[in-house]
Design an enzyme around this catalytic site. Structure first.
Site, PDB file in Angstrom:
ATOM      1  N   TYR A 145       0.862  -1.202   0.000  1.00 57.29           N
ATOM      2  CA  TYR A 145       0.000   0.000   0.000  1.00 57.29           C
ATOM      3  C   TYR A 145       0.885   1.234   0.000  1.00 57.29           C
ATOM      4  O   TYR A 145       1.775   1.343   0.838  1.00 57.29           O
ATOM      5  CB  TYR A 145      -0.907   0.055   1.226  1.00 57.29           C
ATOM      6  CG  TYR A 145      -1.900  -1.075   1.382  1.00 57.29           C
ATOM      7  CD1 TYR A 145      -2.175  -1.983   0.363  1.00 57.29           C
ATOM      8  CD2 TYR A 145      -2.575  -1.253   2.580  1.00 57.29           C
ATOM      9  CE1 TYR A 145      -3.093  -3.016   0.538  1.00 57.29           C
ATOM     10  CE2 TYR A 145      -3.500  -2.284   2.758  1.00 57.29           C
ATOM     11  CZ  TYR A 145      -3.749  -3.159   1.735  1.00 57.29           C
ATOM     12  OH  TYR A 145      -4.647  -4.179   1.902  1.00 57.29           O
ATOM     13  N   GLN A 191      -8.138 -13.546   6.131  1.00 59.25           N
ATOM     14  CA  GLN A 191      -8.649 -12.250   5.657  1.00 59.25           C
ATOM     15  C   GLN A 191      -9.261 -12.431   4.269  1.00 59.25           C
ATOM     16  O   GLN A 191      -8.569 -12.407   3.261  1.00 59.25           O
ATOM     17  CB  GLN A 191      -7.533 -11.194   5.628  1.00 59.25           C
ATOM     18  CG  GLN A 191      -8.063  -9.816   5.306  1.00 59.25           C
ATOM     19  CD  GLN A 191      -7.047  -8.684   5.425  1.00 59.25           C
ATOM     20  OE1 GLN A 191      -7.090  -7.749   4.647  1.00 59.25           O
ATOM     21  NE2 GLN A 191      -6.152  -8.752   6.395  1.00 59.25           N
ATOM     22  N   LEU A 214     -21.870   0.244   0.693  1.00 60.66           N
ATOM     23  CA  LEU A 214     -22.807  -0.043   1.788  1.00 60.66           C
ATOM     24  C   LEU A 214     -23.012   1.146   2.731  1.00 60.66           C
ATOM     25  O   LEU A 214     -23.772   1.051   3.694  1.00 60.66           O
ATOM     26  CB  LEU A 214     -22.337  -1.282   2.564  1.00 60.66           C
ATOM     27  CG  LEU A 214     -22.432  -2.585   1.769  1.00 60.66           C
ATOM     28  CD1 LEU A 214     -21.677  -3.718   2.480  1.00 60.66           C
ATOM     29  CD2 LEU A 214     -23.903  -2.979   1.563  1.00 60.66           C
ATOM     30  N   THR A 215     -22.332   2.266   2.455  1.00 62.95           N
ATOM     31  CA  THR A 215     -22.613   3.469   3.249  1.00 62.95           C
ATOM     32  C   THR A 215     -23.883   4.149   2.758  1.00 62.95           C
ATOM     33  O   THR A 215     -24.378   5.070   3.392  1.00 62.95           O
ATOM     34  CB  THR A 215     -21.463   4.504   3.157  1.00 62.95           C
ATOM     35  OG1 THR A 215     -21.403   5.004   1.805  1.00 62.95           O
ATOM     36  CG2 THR A 215     -20.125   3.898   3.539  1.00 62.95           C
TER      37      THR A 215
HETATM   38  N1  NAP Z   1      -6.294  -8.584   1.906  1.00 63.02           N
HETATM   39  C1  NAP Z   1      -6.599  -7.925   0.817  1.00 63.02           C
HETATM   40  O1  NAP Z   1      -6.335  -8.370  -0.322  1.00 63.02           O
HETATM   41  C2  NAP Z   1      -7.274  -6.577   0.928  1.00 63.02           C
HETATM   42  C3  NAP Z   1      -7.897  -6.009  -0.210  1.00 63.02           C
HETATM   43  C4  NAP Z   1      -8.530  -4.782  -0.051  1.00 63.02           C
HETATM   44  C5  NAP Z   1      -8.549  -4.145   1.172  1.00 63.02           C
HETATM   45  N2  NAP Z   1      -7.913  -4.707   2.256  1.00 63.02           N
HETATM   46  C6  NAP Z   1      -7.905  -4.041   3.586  1.00 63.02           C
HETATM   47  O2  NAP Z   1      -9.211  -3.691   3.939  1.00 63.02           O
HETATM   48  C7  NAP Z   1      -9.285  -2.286   4.182  1.00 63.02           C
HETATM   49  C8  NAP Z   1     -10.634  -1.807   3.818  1.00 63.02           C
HETATM   50  O3  NAP Z   1     -10.814  -1.855   2.410  1.00 63.02           O
HETATM   51  P1  NAP Z   1     -11.250  -0.600   1.631  1.00 63.02           P
HETATM   52  O4  NAP Z   1     -10.843   0.607   2.388  1.00 63.02           O
HETATM   53  O5  NAP Z   1     -10.738  -0.701   0.249  1.00 63.02           O
HETATM   54  O6  NAP Z   1     -12.841  -0.750   1.551  1.00 63.02           O
HETATM   55  P2  NAP Z   1     -14.000  -0.487   2.607  1.00 63.02           P
HETATM   56  O7  NAP Z   1     -13.529  -0.482   3.997  1.00 63.02           O
HETATM   57  O8  NAP Z   1     -15.088  -1.402   2.199  1.00 63.02           O
HETATM   58  O9  NAP Z   1     -14.441   0.999   2.196  1.00 63.02           O
HETATM   59  C9  NAP Z   1     -13.816   2.074   2.806  1.00 63.02           C
HETATM   60  C10 NAP Z   1     -14.146   3.352   2.086  1.00 63.02           C
HETATM   61  O10 NAP Z   1     -15.535   3.691   2.240  1.00 63.02           O
HETATM   62  C11 NAP Z   1     -15.677   5.090   2.392  1.00 63.02           C
HETATM   63  N3  NAP Z   1     -16.219   5.349   3.738  1.00 63.02           N
HETATM   64  C12 NAP Z   1     -15.750   4.876   4.933  1.00 63.02           C
HETATM   65  N4  NAP Z   1     -16.497   5.320   5.954  1.00 63.02           N
HETATM   66  C13 NAP Z   1     -17.464   6.084   5.409  1.00 63.02           C
HETATM   67  C14 NAP Z   1     -18.539   6.829   5.954  1.00 63.02           C
HETATM   68  N5  NAP Z   1     -18.752   6.850   7.279  1.00 63.02           N
HETATM   69  N6  NAP Z   1     -19.331   7.512   5.108  1.00 63.02           N
HETATM   70  C15 NAP Z   1     -19.126   7.486   3.767  1.00 63.02           C
HETATM   71  N7  NAP Z   1     -18.110   6.796   3.187  1.00 63.02           N
HETATM   72  C16 NAP Z   1     -17.291   6.111   4.008  1.00 63.02           C
HETATM   73  C17 NAP Z   1     -14.263   5.681   2.245  1.00 63.02           C
HETATM   74  O11 NAP Z   1     -13.960   5.931   0.865  1.00 63.02           O
HETATM   75  P3  NAP Z   1     -14.309   7.300   0.099  1.00 63.02           P
HETATM   76  O12 NAP Z   1     -14.424   8.385   1.090  1.00 63.02           O
HETATM   77  O13 NAP Z   1     -13.166   7.457  -0.853  1.00 63.02           O
HETATM   78  O14 NAP Z   1     -15.609   7.018  -0.581  1.00 63.02           O
HETATM   79  C18 NAP Z   1     -13.398   4.532   2.693  1.00 63.02           C
HETATM   80  O15 NAP Z   1     -12.085   4.632   2.238  1.00 63.02           O
HETATM   81  C19 NAP Z   1      -8.094  -1.692   3.416  1.00 63.02           C
HETATM   82  O16 NAP Z   1      -7.699  -0.442   3.893  1.00 63.02           O
HETATM   83  C20 NAP Z   1      -7.074  -2.760   3.627  1.00 63.02           C
HETATM   84  O17 NAP Z   1      -6.477  -2.594   4.907  1.00 63.02           O
HETATM   85  C21 NAP Z   1      -7.298  -5.919   2.139  1.00 63.02           C
END
Ligand code: NAP
Length: 317
Positions: free
Chosen positions: A51, A178, A215-216
């Site tokens: 990242y 995960q 889902l927000t």
């Molecule tokens: N193991 C793997 O292969 C893998 C793959 C992907 C992710 N991950 C891990 O999982 C974590 C989470 O994934 P992700 O961040 O991509 O997806 P997520 O948690 O499903 O979505 C997070 C995004 O939703 C939006 N959000 C969050 N809270 C909100 C609120 N209260 N109101 C409105 N929008 C909101 C923000 O984006 P915006 O503001 O830009 O809309 C935020 O960056 C990553 O940071 C990483 O640590 C792991």
């Protein structure tokens, strides 16, 4: 507090995703998010060495460096459970033994710490014999550089194989899984990985818990995605059945006077194998909705309503 699998790691049941650090959140904002997360009762931080290498101008390790500078500034290393991952950094690809050893040291350096609490194999590496990888992870535990090991994006068969190799050879066993799992992506996790997690006592730490923000409830039409950093990711979740899930999430959120994101995370937390869903926040303002999931317990009826509407989403959607 929640115990992570068979480890002795006690965590609040929410993991802060680190893929925004150095991507959609600059260093100052990332530090503010980390401050607010810990102040709000969070203690489990998820990142990866890769990242956010996909951002023009970044080289990978950007998120770890930002977390490292925050740890140095605040002295909060002992207050958090720090998880990072190996296999996708542009300079440290795959899970060969020498790469794992070098990548872990590079992560420690960037994080400015002497130990990683939870070290994830980010993706399976078919080109490396699994036993070599299992031994490399075990070696890091023996050296005290890593406390516990875990696997992400592995098939059920490969998780079982990893554990079999570890058990037969007296090596460190993974404590957590995960997978990609949320209200609009239940498969293949539920039918394939959940039974293995149950059988092996692995804590499940789902990623994309908010379906990248879908889902927000803030995206209702394809037009809402225009110009958004996560537009492409969120687009993959769009369907009529997916929007029906969002409607139900919003209805339950209104009844509890919480944000939809809180309900989406609490639904995951209601699943017995799930230890802590991961979600990221781009701003401090987004965090309260995530933190509220730590204490929101949905009723059995609410979980059943969400189960039913989300079961209508086609598996490949
Ligand atoms: N193991 C793997 O292969 C893998 C793959 C992907 C992710 N991950 C891990 O999982 C974590 C989470 O994934 P992700 O961040 O991509 O997806 P997520 O948690 O499903 O979505 C997070 C995004 O939703 C939006 N959000 C969050 N809270 C909100 C609120 N209260 N109101 C409105 N929008 C909101 C923000 O984006 P915006 O503001 O830009 O809309 C935020 O960056 C990553 O940071 C990483 O640590 C792991």
């Amino acid at each position: 507090m929640t115990r992570l699998g068979s480890s002795d790691l006690d965590i609040a049941p929410l993991s802060l995703g680190g893929n925004v650090f150095g991507w959609t959140a600059d260093e100052a904002t990332s530090h503010a998010v980390l401050d607010a997360f810990v102040a709000g009762g969070g203690d489990f931080i998820d990142t990866a060495d890769s990242y956010s290498a996909w951002v023009p101008g970044n080289s990978g390790g950007d998120s770890e460096r930002i977390i490292g500078s925050w740890l140095a500034k605040t002295g909060k290393r002992d207050e958090v459970v720090l998880a990072t991952k190996v296999s996708q950094h542009p300079e440290f690809r795959g899970l060969a033994a020498d790469n794992v050893a070098a990548a872990a040291r590079a992560s420690l350096e960037r994080l400015g710490t002497d130990r990683i609490d939870l070290y994830w194999a980010h993706y399976d590496d078919a080109a490396t014999p699994l036993e070599e990888t299992v031994r490399a992870f075990d070696q890091l535990v023996r050296e005290g550089l890593v406390r516990y090991t875990a696997v992400s994006n592995y098939s059920a068969e490969r998780v079982q194989e990893w554990v079999r190799i570890a058990r037969e050879n007296g090596l460190a066993e993974p404590v957590a899984l995960q997978p990609h799992y949320n209200l609009v992506t239940r498969e293949p996790y539920e039918s394939q990985l959940a039974p293995v997690a149950r059988e092996l006592g692995l804590g499940v730490v789902p990623y994309f818990s908010l379906a990248a923000g879908f889902l927000t409830g803030k995206y209702r039409t394809q037009a809402d995605l225009a110009g958004k950093d996560r537009g492409q990711m969120v687009g993959g979740y769009f369907s009529e059945a997916g929007l029906a899930v969002v409607d139900e999430v919003v209805a339950i959120a209104e009844a509890h006077e919480v944000a939809p994101a809180t309900v989406a995370l609490s639904w995951l937390r209601a699943k017995p194998e799930v230890a802590a869903p991961i979600a990221s926040a781009r701003t401090v303002a987004q965090l309260p909705a995530l933190l509220a999931s730590i204490t929101l317990d949905l009723s059995a009826d609410e979980v059943a309503r969400l189960d039913a509407v989300s079961a209508q989403v086609p598996a490949a959607a």
